[in-house]
Design a protein around this motif. Structure first.
Motif, PDB file in Angstrom:
ATOM      1  N   TYR A  72      -4.361  -5.241  -7.282  1.00 53.04           N
ATOM      2  CA  TYR A  72      -4.584  -6.562  -7.871  1.00 53.04           C
ATOM      3  C   TYR A  72      -3.448  -7.406  -7.319  1.00 53.04           C
ATOM      4  O   TYR A  72      -2.397  -6.859  -6.935  1.00 53.04           O
ATOM      5  N   ILE A  73      -3.635  -8.691  -7.253  1.00 53.36           N
ATOM      6  CA  ILE A  73      -2.545  -9.538  -6.761  1.00 53.36           C
ATOM      7  C   ILE A  73      -1.327  -9.348  -7.672  1.00 53.36           C
ATOM      8  O   ILE A  73      -1.461  -9.367  -8.895  1.00 53.36           O
ATOM      9  N   GLY A  74      -0.179  -9.149  -7.099  1.00 54.02           N
ATOM     10  CA  GLY A  74       1.028  -8.814  -7.860  1.00 54.02           C
ATOM     11  C   GLY A  74       1.537  -7.488  -7.321  1.00 54.02           C
ATOM     12  O   GLY A  74       2.731  -7.284  -7.124  1.00 54.02           O
ATOM     13  N   MET A  75       0.577  -6.600  -7.022  1.00 50.55           N
ATOM     14  CA  MET A  75       0.948  -5.309  -6.431  1.00 50.55           C
ATOM     15  C   MET A  75       1.516  -5.468  -5.038  1.00 50.55           C
ATOM     16  O   MET A  75       2.242  -4.593  -4.551  1.00 50.55           O
ATOM     17  N   HIS A  76       1.192  -6.594  -4.406  1.00 48.21           N
ATOM     18  CA  HIS A  76       1.682  -6.826  -3.043  1.00 48.21           C
ATOM     19  C   HIS A  76       3.209  -6.841  -2.980  1.00 48.21           C
ATOM     20  O   HIS A  76       3.781  -6.743  -1.909  1.00 48.21           O
ATOM     21  N   ARG A  77       3.867  -6.988  -4.140  1.00 48.10           N
ATOM     22  CA  ARG A  77       5.338  -6.983  -4.145  1.00 48.10           C
ATOM     23  C   ARG A  77       5.899  -5.554  -4.086  1.00 48.10           C
ATOM     24  O   ARG A  77       7.065  -5.360  -3.788  1.00 48.10           O
ATOM     25  N   TYR A  78       5.073  -4.589  -4.424  1.00 51.02           N
ATOM     26  CA  TYR A  78       5.542  -3.197  -4.533  1.00 51.02           C
ATOM     27  C   TYR A  78       5.082  -2.282  -3.410  1.00 51.02           C
ATOM     28  O   TYR A  78       5.666  -1.230  -3.188  1.00 51.02           O
ATOM     29  N   GLY A  79       3.979  -2.646  -2.755  1.00 50.70           N
ATOM     30  CA  GLY A  79       3.472  -1.760  -1.716  1.00 50.70           C
ATOM     31  C   GLY A  79       2.368  -2.423  -0.926  1.00 50.70           C
ATOM     32  O   GLY A  79       1.965  -3.553  -1.207  1.00 50.70           O
ATOM     33  N   GLY A  80       1.878  -1.693   0.050  1.00 46.84           N
ATOM     34  CA  GLY A  80       0.754  -2.177   0.842  1.00 46.84           C
ATOM     35  C   GLY A  80      -0.529  -1.544   0.359  1.00 46.84           C
ATOM     36  O   GLY A  80      -0.561  -0.943  -0.723  1.00 46.84           O
ATOM     37  N   ILE A  81      -1.587  -1.716   1.137  1.00 44.94           N
ATOM     38  CA  ILE A  81      -2.829  -1.021   0.829  1.00 44.94           C
ATOM     39  C   ILE A  81      -3.478  -0.521   2.119  1.00 44.94           C
ATOM     40  O   ILE A  81      -3.272  -1.078   3.193  1.00 44.94           O
ATOM     41  N   TRP A  82      -4.239   0.566   1.965  1.00 46.40           N
ATOM     42  CA  TRP A  82      -5.172   0.884   3.044  1.00 46.40           C
ATOM     43  C   TRP A  82      -6.543   0.635   2.447  1.00 46.40           C
ATOM     44  O   TRP A  82      -6.706   0.667   1.223  1.00 46.40           O
ATOM     45  N   THR A  83      -7.504   0.357   3.303  1.00 44.75           N
ATOM     46  CA  THR A  83      -8.741  -0.218   2.784  1.00 44.75           C
ATOM     47  C   THR A  83      -9.804   0.822   2.420  1.00 44.75           C
ATOM     48  O   THR A  83     -10.981   0.495   2.315  1.00 44.75           O
TER      49      THR A  83
ATOM     50  N   PHE B 280      -1.000  -9.343   0.597  1.00 47.77           N
ATOM     51  CA  PHE B 280      -0.939  -7.982   1.144  1.00 47.77           C
ATOM     52  C   PHE B 280      -0.715  -8.032   2.650  1.00 47.77           C
ATOM     53  O   PHE B 280      -1.600  -8.415   3.404  1.00 47.77           O
ATOM     54  N   LEU B 281       0.495  -7.649   3.061  1.00 51.87           N
ATOM     55  CA  LEU B 281       0.856  -7.704   4.476  1.00 51.87           C
ATOM     56  C   LEU B 281       0.875  -6.329   5.106  1.00 51.87           C
ATOM     57  O   LEU B 281       0.485  -6.158   6.256  1.00 51.87           O
ATOM     58  N   TYR B 282       1.350  -5.333   4.370  1.00 54.44           N
ATOM     59  CA  TYR B 282       1.361  -3.984   4.952  1.00 54.44           C
ATOM     60  C   TYR B 282      -0.019  -3.373   4.706  1.00 54.44           C
ATOM     61  O   TYR B 282      -0.294  -2.792   3.651  1.00 54.44           O
ATOM     62  N   VAL B 283      -0.912  -3.584   5.654  1.00 56.89           N
ATOM     63  CA  VAL B 283      -2.313  -3.200   5.470  1.00 56.89           C
ATOM     64  C   VAL B 283      -2.864  -2.538   6.732  1.00 56.89           C
ATOM     65  O   VAL B 283      -2.366  -2.736   7.842  1.00 56.89           O
ATOM     66  N   GLY B 284      -3.907  -1.766   6.526  1.00 53.53           N
ATOM     67  CA  GLY B 284      -4.589  -1.132   7.644  1.00 53.53           C
ATOM     68  C   GLY B 284      -5.788  -0.350   7.150  1.00 53.53           C
ATOM     69  O   GLY B 284      -5.913  -0.081   5.950  1.00 53.53           O
ATOM     70  N   ALA B 285      -6.658  -0.013   8.094  1.00 57.85           N
ATOM     71  CA  ALA B 285      -7.861   0.756   7.756  1.00 57.85           C
ATOM     72  C   ALA B 285      -7.734   2.154   8.351  1.00 57.85           C
ATOM     73  O   ALA B 285      -6.868   2.400   9.193  1.00 57.85           O
ATOM     74  N   ASP B 286      -8.584   3.057   7.922  1.00 61.04           N
ATOM     75  CA  ASP B 286      -8.646   4.387   8.534  1.00 61.04           C
ATOM     76  C   ASP B 286      -9.229   4.220   9.929  1.00 61.04           C
ATOM     77  O   ASP B 286     -10.439   4.036  10.096  1.00 61.04           O
ATOM     78  N   LEU B 287      -8.365   4.281  10.944  1.00 64.94           N
ATOM     79  CA  LEU B 287      -8.816   4.021  12.314  1.00 64.94           C
ATOM     80  C   LEU B 287      -9.666   5.184  12.821  1.00 64.94           C
ATOM     81  O   LEU B 287      -9.332   6.343  12.598  1.00 64.94           O
ATOM     82  N   GLY B 288     -10.765   4.847  13.467  1.00 62.09           N
ATOM     83  CA  GLY B 288     -11.710   5.868  13.905  1.00 62.09           C
ATOM     84  C   GLY B 288     -12.775   6.113  12.859  1.00 62.09           C
ATOM     85  O   GLY B 288     -13.827   6.676  13.147  1.00 62.09           O
ATOM     86  N   GLY B 289     -12.485   5.663  11.632  1.00 61.22           N
ATOM     87  CA  GLY B 289     -13.453   5.805  10.543  1.00 61.22           C
ATOM     88  C   GLY B 289     -13.203   7.053   9.725  1.00 61.22           C
ATOM     89  O   GLY B 289     -12.921   8.120  10.268  1.00 61.22           O
TER      90      GLY B 289
END
Ligand code: MIG
Length: 653
Positions: A407-418, A443-452
């Motif tokens: 949720y917005i606010g969590m961006h201060r504590y960590g990133g997310i993967w999608t 959310f700046l530290y973000v990324g997806a599972d590459l390759g799927g």
């Protein structure tokens, strides 16, 4: 200008950190109704675009669909879905007078963005207890920056987290992990992180390690560190119910688990079997849950990923009993024999059934709050538990941390993967489109599972996806158990992967610099073209290219069997290709539409007119990057302002 409106008695989510007084002015740009729940309605002009909503399906321009903020563990990310794992309730409407809206409401919330009626936005929820923030400004980009300022600075990871990480669900023994490292090192494929999915634990118990597989875990962590590998274990939301397991015993004794209405601990089955959920909305319980991370930190661990924190439920005790009764009837009652579909549906509806969210409560300052009302805050507060604990456990060190639900606010504590994407070509594009939307929401530290993650991948899909992944702060190859092996060394011509991952390392000084500028300046790292070229005829419609930082544009190939792609340049740019022989091709292209050829083993990017970027030689891990090899590519007279620091020390807010 930001105005804050209050309706009823909102739950304090701590999403916004800046103190803003509540106004009693009328809400501009639309109509608010609080008769049956809450609704905000406004109209759209023909060419208005709507941005935001963070982690979500569909376009960068969100217009034309119904999005529902209801964090869900759903691994089939098709266009038909309305919710993914997160709730990021911020949108920006472009147009004559652009404005932004943040609905600070932690329950289920609908954003009908031109779905029911093409030219109408309707945001609605059942309880009229919330804060609404209305932001106006010069442009959508300006509005985003104002919003980012009030929600506080984004999480800053350690620099090693900009390296490449390998992951796969199914690695279980020390030998499994050692093999992955050896294969990478032998093939000289750069790597900094090795992820540990649930099988490292003893019976899926949080903060434990399987003793048989890792008799001396601390020594194992050290052995990996000696090879410049950071192990990153997963932590799941549910705490296994098991006599003698200290985390369970302590949580139970101190009433730190979510409770049923009758005061008993709510039971949900997840990977460990029956579990209790830590009540991370209760500040005391949150501090306690966070303190448990020390068990692993004290053994040398410096990174974590938090999973299953929507929270995901395979089945609850109540749901399980209902189905058991149903099956009893089913077997006893001949009349039901033909209803196997009904039976199937009953059984399938056990998992992540929203009925269960009515069956447990949080203790927030002595008040029992039904989970349903605050559902979207669980992943946020689980991650906050960890982040707040790290500040006490290791105040001098940054820890890698990201989460599935948020949720917005969590961006201060960590990133997310999608989350659980698939090995589908369409998911490269989905990955790309989410990046600016996530940045808008902090959310700046973000990324997806590459390759799927799900389904069987192919070599060309992995390579094309990597050519986007080389730019995302979190760069990880992750796949599900029982899918085709997806480590790079499983494919032919491994040198192509070595080259593409090498390009990532060549760009790390630039990517880290741009990340830090975005974090420290409450800015975006990935922007839609419209944010940089608002007056351009075509730029606002481009959904398959992004601006990265202040110097480059990216445009990966995302279709199978293509030798290149069409690309639109809003201004003259230098088309750069990192070629497999280590050289860098540069060609100036004029403003306009172009077809550019890009081979499977090449990484393209575009440098904006008058700009340049730093590039170093490839290295096998972040610590071995040699800054003395730095050169600049792009426009000759340009200069670049490089941000750098030690990559470890936390930066005071
Ligand atoms: O129910 O830990 O999204 O990354 O590999 C599946 C096993 C649980 C879901 C995560 C995925 C992870 C998997 N987890």
């Amino acid at each position: 200008m930001i105005k804050k409106y209050q309706y009823g008695k909102p739950f304090e989510t701590d999403a916004v950190v800046e103190k803003i007084p509540v106004t009693s002015d009328a809400v501009p740009y639309g109509t608010v109704c609080t008769e049956n729940g809450f609704s905000f309605t406004c109209s759209l002009e023909k060419n208005d675009a709507v941005y935001g909503l963070g982690e979500n399906i569909r376009g960068i321009n969100k217009r034309g669909y119904l999005y529902i903020s209801q964090a869900s563990d759903d691994g089939v990310h098709t266009e038909a879905k309305h919710s993914l794992y997160a709730a990021h309730n911020f949108i920006v409407v472009s147009g004559e007078e652009p404005f932004g809206l943040f609905v600070d409401y932690p329950g289920r919330l609908s954003f009908d963005i031109g779905y029911t009626e093409q030219n109408t936005i309707r945001i609605s929820c059942d309880d009229a207890n919330l804060y609404l923030y209305v932001i106006n400004g010069d442009s959508p980009y300006d509005i985003v920056k104002q919003f980012r300022k009030i929600i506080g600075r984004s999480y800053i990871p350690p620099r090693f987290a900009f390296g490449f990480g390998q992951s796969r669900w199914g690695y279980a023994s020390a030998d499994d992990f050692k093999k992955v490292v050896k294969e990478h090192r032998d093939a000289h494929i750069p790597m900094d992180m090795l992820y540990m999915d649930i099988d490292y634990m003893q019976d899926y118990k949080d903060f434990t390690v399987n003793q048989q597989e890792f008799p001396d875990f601390k020594a194992f962590v050290e052995e990996m560190k000696a090879q410049n590998i950071h192990l990153v274990p997963i932590i799941d939301a549910g705490v296994k119910v098991e006599e003698g397991y200290s985390v369970y015993e302590e949580g139970k004794a101190k009433n730190y688990f979510c409770k049923r209405k009758d005061g008993t601990d709510f039971e949900a089955a997840v990977w460990p079997g029956w579990t209790h959920f830590p009540d991370v909305l209760n500040p005391e319980a949150r501090a306690w849950f966070g303190s448990n991370y020390e068990t692993l930190i004290s053994q040398g661990i410096d990174g974590f990923w938090n999973d299953m924190n929507e929270p995901a439920i395979f089945y609850s005790r109540e749901g399980f009993n209902e189905v058991k009764d149903y099956i009893k009837d089913f077997l006893a009652d001949g009349a039901r024999e033909n209803l196997t579909f009904e039976l199937q549906e009953k059984v399938n509806s056990l998992a992540n059934n929203t009925k269960d969210y009515d069956r447990f409560y949080h203790n927030v300052n002595g008040e029992m709050i039904p989970h349903r009302m605050v559902h979207n805050l669980f992943g946020y507060n689980m991650t906050r538990a960890a982040g707040e604990a790290f500040e006490k456990i290791c105040p001098d060190k940054r820890i890698l941390l990201f989460s599935r639900s948020s949720y917005i606010g969590m961006h201060r504590y960590g990133g997310i993967w999608t989350g659980d994407n698939k090995s589908w070509w369409s998911h490269i594009l989905l990955n790309l489109k989410m990046l600016p939307s996530l940045n808008m929401c902090g959310f700046l530290y973000v990324g997806a599972d590459l390759g799927g993650f799900g389904d069987d991948t192919t070599r060309d899909l992995v390579l094309r996806w990597l050519a986007l992944g080389v730019f995302t702060p979190l760069m990880r190859n992750h796949s599900a158990i029982d899918t085709r092996n997806q480590e790079f060394y499983q494919f032919e011509n491994t040198e192509d992967f070595r080259h593409v991952i090498g390009v990532r390392y060549r760009l790390i000084p630039y990517l880290y610099s741009e990340y830090m500028k975005a974090a420290l300046g409450n800015d975006m790292m990935f922007k839609p073209l419209a944010f940089e070229y608002p007056d351009d005829t075509f730029a606002p419609q481009v959904e398959d290219q992004l601006m990265l930082g202040n110097e480059i544009m990216i445009a990966p190939v995302y279709t199978q069997n293509a030798n290149g792609r069409y690309v639109y340049l809003p201004e003259e740019m230098i088309f750069v290709k990192f070629l497999p022989d280590g050289t860098i091709a540069q060609e100036t292209l004029s403003q306009g539409h172009h077809y550019v050829e890009i081979a499977l083993n090449e990484v393209p990017l575009f440098i904006r007119k008058g700009k340049c970027i730093p590039v170093v030689d490839a290295a096998e891990c972040v610590d071995q990057i040699d800054f003395n090899t730095m050169q600049y590519i792009g426009y000759e007279s340009a200069s670049y302002d490089l941000y750098d620091d030690d990559g470890v020390t936390p930066i005071a807010k």
